[in-house]
Write an enzyme that holds these catalytic residues in place. Structure first.
Site, PDB file in Angstrom:
ATOM      1  NE  ARG A  43      49.210 100.337 -43.042  1.00  0.00           N
ATOM      2  CZ  ARG A  43      48.662  99.641 -44.024  1.00  0.00           C
ATOM      3  NH1 ARG A  43      49.010  98.390 -44.233  1.00  0.00           N
ATOM      4  NH2 ARG A  43      47.760 100.187 -44.792  1.00  0.00           N
ATOM      5  CD  GLU A 219      55.010  76.594 -57.681  1.00  0.00           C
ATOM      6  OE1 GLU A 219      55.779  77.166 -56.915  1.00  0.00           O
ATOM      7  OE2 GLU A 219      53.880  77.019 -57.973  1.00  0.00           O
ATOM      8  CG  ASP A 238      49.720  82.292 -57.785  1.00  0.00           C
ATOM      9  OD1 ASP A 238      50.181  83.432 -57.591  1.00  0.00           O
ATOM     10  OD2 ASP A 238      50.331  81.252 -57.455  1.00  0.00           O
ATOM     11  CG  HIS A 243      53.700  83.097 -64.172  1.00  0.00           C
ATOM     12  ND1 HIS A 243      54.190  84.371 -64.246  1.00  0.00           N
ATOM     13  CD2 HIS A 243      53.630  82.811 -62.839  1.00  0.00           C
ATOM     14  CE1 HIS A 243      54.419  84.834 -63.023  1.00  0.00           C
ATOM     15  NE2 HIS A 243      54.076  83.910 -62.153  1.00  0.00           N
TER      16      HIS A 243
HETATM   17  C1  BG6 Z   1      54.557  83.247 -58.607  1.00  0.00           C
HETATM   18  C2  BG6 Z   1      53.348  82.650 -57.926  1.00  0.00           C
HETATM   19  O1  BG6 Z   1      54.168  84.259 -59.488  1.00  0.00           O
HETATM   20  O2  BG6 Z   1      55.235  82.229 -59.332  1.00  0.00           O
HETATM   21  C3  BG6 Z   1      53.768  81.520 -56.999  1.00  0.00           C
HETATM   22  O3  BG6 Z   1      52.684  83.657 -57.171  1.00  0.00           O
HETATM   23  C4  BG6 Z   1      54.589  80.504 -57.746  1.00  0.00           C
HETATM   24  O4  BG6 Z   1      52.631  80.893 -56.422  1.00  0.00           O
HETATM   25  C5  BG6 Z   1      55.733  81.186 -58.508  1.00  0.00           C
HETATM   26  O5  BG6 Z   1      55.117  79.613 -56.792  1.00  0.00           O
HETATM   27  C6  BG6 Z   1      56.452  80.201 -59.404  1.00  0.00           C
HETATM   28  O6  BG6 Z   1      57.573  80.843 -59.948  1.00  0.00           O
HETATM   29  P1  BG6 Z   1      58.922  80.069 -60.188  1.00  0.00           P
HETATM   30  O7  BG6 Z   1      59.827  81.057 -60.818  1.00  0.00           O
HETATM   31  O8  BG6 Z   1      59.397  79.596 -58.854  1.00  0.00           O
HETATM   32  O9  BG6 Z   1      58.552  78.924 -61.079  1.00  0.00           O
END
Ligand code: BG6
Length: 503
Positions: A43, A219, A238, A243
């Site tokens: 957009r 993190e 998330d 993951h």
């Molecule tokens: C993403 C999440 O999928 O993975 C984020 O949405 C997260 O919140 C990120 O910070 C972490 O990925 P990586 O590769 O930085 O460990």
């Protein structure tokens, strides 16, 4: 054949941080991307020139300096175009078709890769609008039409199933690539290599020798500027539903018959199906959620989650989750898998710790049992590597036993993995290899595991523990562990194994 990559959500965060840098890196080395063009769609009001200028300025922020080469950047930028359109308006898709026609050089022999990097609610309309503009169907002998779908694949089982149903009405499963960037990480793929390219691990990779497995993906940053997204998502959706559960599956999967997409992905889904469903009692006992509160680090004030922009003052969104999973099959019965993730923890690290059972009878240091069990540590990031902890005799008199370790780090191969996860996965999609992408049955199965937790939380039936930003999360997460065990808090430096410290 020319390939045209159409990015929906072209002015979004993911595009500038991950997609464009990955595409540049693919392009940089010449022949890898073949003949292709990138069309950003969104957009935001740009024309081709202003979008290219925007991308060029972002590239310098997100690609390492030594990788930026003026002539290569210019060549790459020259392949980018932009179309300002509203993807939720069916009438705009004729414009898209016309632009694609003008970018294509071989007509229907050219291929289109659509990258959905938009809010998931748009995943339900973009496929049908593409189809109605004649942009979804693959013609016999023509180029491919593929979609890469970003996570989150829905918000729960129902929305995931309905998104999937909608996409599948217009694209076949072999045209759909659901991306989970963890699977593109070199060290994540190495879990398979470690387990199945070596004879020594497989005989002991089961409940007879393994006592528990811990997976930590934490993190040290907060939610950055993603308050709106995170409020609707939370740590479970998330990180855990995608993951972390992938990491569990890679550790727990049976050896596939062969390393082909079907056999490999079948084994991943089998793990998901074997995970014991959470009862209400399990959720209370085996799942801990938390939210970071304000704190001070090195004299600097760190905002609590509820003070972040776009976050409700009384938000119940979790920024930390720890849980115990049980895998109900022959290999893993009775072996707990402890997983945890969180924002604003002391460091950024992703690590798997496999704890082996102690010796049946102990002979040394006048101790009744082996003090520390053997551990295999797989460091996904940073300082990627693998480390085995065991015990040996201290040199000299007596028979003092000391913990020691053997380690491999990627550094010793002359450098860390250079391939970015997105690079690897986009390239795989362009060449038609879906092995490292998530199949629809895996997405649904994984929502089946976590839906009961989300529902229970929505009724606010379990506490949301506060933890000061910069700490290892609520103390309650240690109580999940059986037999007095506690979480292994990793150090930044993989080989510094004696001191597992808070950084
Ligand atoms: C993403 C999440 O999928 O993975 C984020 O949405 C997260 O919140 C990120 O910070 C972490 O990925 P990586 O590769 O930085 O460990």
């Amino acid at each position: 054949m020319r390939q045209i990559i159409v990015i929906f959500g072209a002015s979004g965060d993911l595009t500038k941080r991950k997609l464009i840098p990955a595409l540049y890196m693919l392009d940089k080395d010449g022949d890898r991307g073949a003949d292709y063009r990138i069309l950003g769609v969104g957009r935001s009001v740009y024309d081709g020139d202003s979008y290219r200028a925007y991308i060029e300025s972002e590239l310098t922020k997100y690609v390492k300096n030594h990788e930026l080469d003026d002539s290569k950047v210019r060549r790459f930028i020259g392949k980018i175009d932009y179309l300002s359109m509203d993807p939720s308006d069916i009438n705009e898709y004729n414009k898209l078709r016309e632009r694609l026609d003008s970018l294509s050089i071989n007509g229907s022999a050219d291929s289109y890769l659509y990258y959905f990097s938009t809010p998931p609610k748009l995943y339900k309309v973009i496929p049908s609008f593409l189809a109605s503009a004649g942009l979804a169907k693959e013609e016999p002998g023509g180029g491919y039409r593929r979609v890469i779908v970003e996570k989150p694949f829905g918000y729960d089982l129902e929305s995931a199933t309905s998104i999937s149903r909608e996409i599948c009405r217009y694209f076949n499963e072999n045209q759909i690539y659901r991306i989970d960037h963890f699977l593109g990480k070199e060290t994540v793929q190495n879990i398979m290599a470690l387990r199945f390219a070596n004879g020594i691990f497989e005989p002991i990779w089961n409940r007879n020798y393994i006592e528990r497995i811990e997976i930590t993906a934490v993190e040290n940053l907060g939610i950055e500027k993603r308050g709106g997204y995170y409020e609707e998502t939370g740590a479970l959706r998330d990180m855990v539903q995608n993951h972390l559960i992938q990491l569990v599956a890679l550790c727990a999967a049976e050896p596939p018959v062969s390393f082909t997409e079907k056999e490999f992905r079948d084994e991943i889904v089998k793990v998901y199906r074997s995970i014991k469903p959470f009862s209400k009692e399990d959720i209370e006992k085996s799942v801990v959620r938390g939210q970071y509160t304000s704190s001070e680090r090195n004299g600097e004030y760190i905002k609590g989650y509820r003070e972040e922009a776009g976050v409700d003052l009384s938000s119940h969104t979790e920024t930390f989750v720890a849980m115990k999973l049980e895998i109900a099959n022959w290999r893993w019965k009775g072996v707990p898998f402890y997983i945890r993730t969180g924002k604003h923890m002391p460091t950024k690290v992703t690590e798997i710790v496999v704890h082996f059972r102690k010796t049946p009878h102990y002979l040394f240091n006048n101790l009744p049992e082996q003090p520390v069990s053997n551990q295999l540590i797989i460091r996904i990031q940073p300082n990627e590597g693998v480390l085995l902890k065991f015990a040996l005799k201290q040199p000299g008199r007596g028979f003092e036993i000391k913990p020691v370790s053997m380690d491999f780090t990627y550094d010793s191969l002359g450098g860390l993995p250079t391939e970015d996860a997105y690079m690897r996965l986009i390239e795989d999609c362009m060449s038609g290899d879906p092995t490292l992408f998530t199949r629809s049955d895996a997405v649904e199965q994984s929502w089946k595991i976590f839906d009961p937790v989300i529902k229970y939380w929505n009724e606010n039936k379990t506490p949301l523990y506060g933890y000061p930003a910069g700490t290892w999360g609520p103390l309650e997460s240690d109580l999940l562990m059986e037999g007095g065990a506690t979480w292994t808090n990793p150090c930044k430096n993989l080989t510094n194994t004696d001191i597992y410290c808070e950084l």
